[in-house]
Scaffold this active site. Sequence first.
Site, mmCIF file in Angstrom:
data_model
loop_
_atom_site.group_PDB
_atom_site.id
_atom_site.type_symbol
_atom_site.label_atom_id
_atom_site.label_comp_id
_atom_site.label_asym_id
_atom_site.label_seq_id
_atom_site.Cartn_x
_atom_site.Cartn_y
_atom_site.Cartn_z
ATOM 1 N N GLY A 1 73.034 31.199 36.305
ATOM 2 C CA GLY A 1 71.670 31.098 36.829
ATOM 3 C C GLY A 1 70.828 30.214 35.941
ATOM 4 C CG LEU B 1 75.387 37.111 28.758
ATOM 5 C CD1 LEU B 1 76.725 37.578 29.354
ATOM 6 C CD2 LEU B 1 74.447 38.293 28.587
ATOM 7 C CE LYS C 1 81.666 29.401 32.057
ATOM 8 N NZ LYS C 1 81.235 30.156 33.224
#
Length: 814
Positions: A797, A613, A682
């Site tokens: 993923g 993303l 993050k």
Amino acid sequence: MNVLKFGGTSVGSAENIKKVIHILDNYSQKETAICVVSAVGGITDKLLKAGELAQQKNESYLSEFKQIKAIHLNLLSELISEPNETVKEYIENKLASLKSLLDGIYLINELSPKTSDKLVSFGELLSSYILAETMKSYHLNAVRKNSQDLIVTNNNFTKAEVNFKITNANIVDYFKNADQKITILPGFISKSESGEITTLGRGGSDFTAAIIAAALKVNRLEIWTDVSGMYTANPKLVKQAYPIERLSYQEAMELSHFGAKVLYPPSVQPVLSLNIPIHIKNTSDPDAYGTLVTNDKTNGFSKAAKAISNISNIALLTLQGTGMVGIPGFSKRLFETLAQEKINVIFITQASSEHSICFGIDEKDATVAAASINLTFENEISLNKIDPIIVEKDLSIIALVGDNMKNHQGISGLMFSTLGQNNINIRAIAQGASEKNISAVIAEKDVKKALNTIHERFFEDQTKQLNVFITGVGNVGERLVEQIHQQKKHLKEQLKINLRVIGLSNSRNMIFDESGLSLKSWKEDLALSEKATLEGFLERIKSLNLRNSIFVDVTANEDVSKIYAEYLKESIAVVACNKIACSSTFENYSNLKKLSVKYNAPFLFETNVGAGLPIIDTLNHLINSGDRITSIQAVLSGSLNFVFNNFDDTSKFHDVVKQAQKEGYTEPDPRIDLSGVDVARKILILARESGTPMNLEDIENTSFLTDNNLKSDSVDDFYNTLIADETHFQKLYASAKKNDCQLKYVAEFDGKKAKVSLREIPKDHPFYNLKGKDNIVMFYTQRYPEQPMIIKGAGAGADVTASGLFADIIRIGN
Ligand code: ADP
Ligand code: ASP
Ligand code: MG
């Protein structure tokens, strides 16, 4: 009548000699041809080597001689099946005289320039004889004429100067009465007025041809060689180089002077004033157009810069000192000293302060030059007015050439910034007042990279080559290689990016291929390749020294993250999905960012947050365009989201975590995800990228795990504690269900502080419906104060992470 010169490779094998004969035969059907030949390829070097060995009393000069003999005898037997006695005798006699000359050098162990010229003259004498006799054996109307009878020089052995008056008269005189269709002449060799054998300098056969062409005022001078013309760069060093159809005399002269060996620099002079075009052609590909060199400067529409050339083995000498300022005569004395020693100056620059003069010469002349200059300025040096001369070696000159450069601004800026971007240090710069040439002195080790980068920048249709080195080829790395393989063609055609994977490594092996690894068989190749070490990988990338190099870290390994700085310092870009560096100490993070700016090497880590993303990229765009982040709310763990989306009162927490790991959504150690550390890293990275200096310890982390879970000392142990504490997790679920909420692991940053925690999310919240392994980030900014900017999608993923890495690589390409 035209003059055709054939170089060493053109007469280097029986096959090539037949091509030469074919060209000459065709040619002579229409016009008379004058053919100048070099020695058989490599023979001049071999003769010089044999001479040096003999002079050093090294008997291996005999084996060198044997090779020279065998090469010529083989050629003869391959070309003429039954040579007549005269031919055999001539060759044998010549080889015998060569042998006795070498024996003589051995005996007196001396090789003067005069003897050296005599020695190398055998090369052209033999090649021209063999060519002429072969043509005669094919019943062609060919005669061999020894150019030593025509070209007269002074006694400046190894690079004699031509007496054009006598020479031109000799040539005109001879050809007036010559009635053969084809005349074969040896190039390079000449005779002094007193009858000694001389030569015209290495590569001098081109010059012989030019002298004859000018004396006879022929229509064209053809230089037949092993490449299809003068290329945009030396084709041996720059694969993408291509032949230039037209050049002006000046351009050709500049290029050859600065190393484009395809034309010997003095060859332009004789034909220039007579406007005789030079046509460079390829013996092995006669249909290729080649390069036409003329007086025509009307090529205003062509590229401003025409080509880039290079000379190796340069020494840079600097004379400096306060005593030089404003005092005339220093340069005169300096260059007179060099002239006396017959040292050719290739490059000069002088700073406007006149505090120093810097010049480039052939490295082999450096010792003599330094000694004689120090002697000339002995007095000033002893008075500390100037310093002893400084000598730097292992350098090269690269030169960008084009008549039209003077009419275009910014060319030198572009040239030097291109070099700078690739970490190529420039030692000195010179630009001729005519602005036909911009040259720079750089380290020898950087030449190939410099030529390729400049070539790419100036002569390739904006195609950019990216050289990628990937470490970590597990799940994600493998996908990345696959994606690169699939997209290669598209990238080249649509984005003009030529992406090549040059190096690959896992924890066991590493493999490299400078021309690009096969992306089909890489797995098998890697398994059979050398042992990998982190330092070894770095060292190889450094020594390959390729432009636009990108190191891609697809590991989760701390040691790998610790060497990013080394890469950045070499101007090698770093792309990482490994979050350790960016979530390490603030000092380390900001140091890497600084290095990235300082060395012009991108450091990209988009996949650190939300896999593929565009979260960090968007954040950077917002900030760079003047926006300010006020707060961030996010669900950033694909694995935790997967876990809480699948966990309910019909399943076991342990099983769902196992499943998440199996699907590849968790870190190799699932505790890093479940403890909230991964999410904390993050949000830390997002906070830092928003401009807030912060460390991991500053992030409030309220864990939903039990003490038992947290204390586990291995992954297996951790899974066992999950089984034991199932009721704890069921309680968390039951509470959320009772409140009509969904469990989400949320990260928040309020502009100053950050925290991560498991939260019960009510139905009307954007996080409520987050599916599967999706991530969501809401940026509240000055421009988006009420309705946040939201980025949402699969946040974990292998495929999406690989495509995020790929996107970072392409960002560098753009
Ligand atoms: P010959 O023996 O035919 O005289 P040379 O070896 O002297 O040939 O010159 C041809 C070689 O020049 C080419 O093979 C190539 O390696 C080298 N070269 C260097 N720069 C250039 C350039 N810009 N264009 C073409 N060739 C170049
Ligand atoms: N044979 C000479 C040399 O190798 C001259 C030439 O080939 O042009 O330098
Ligand atoms: Mg040559």
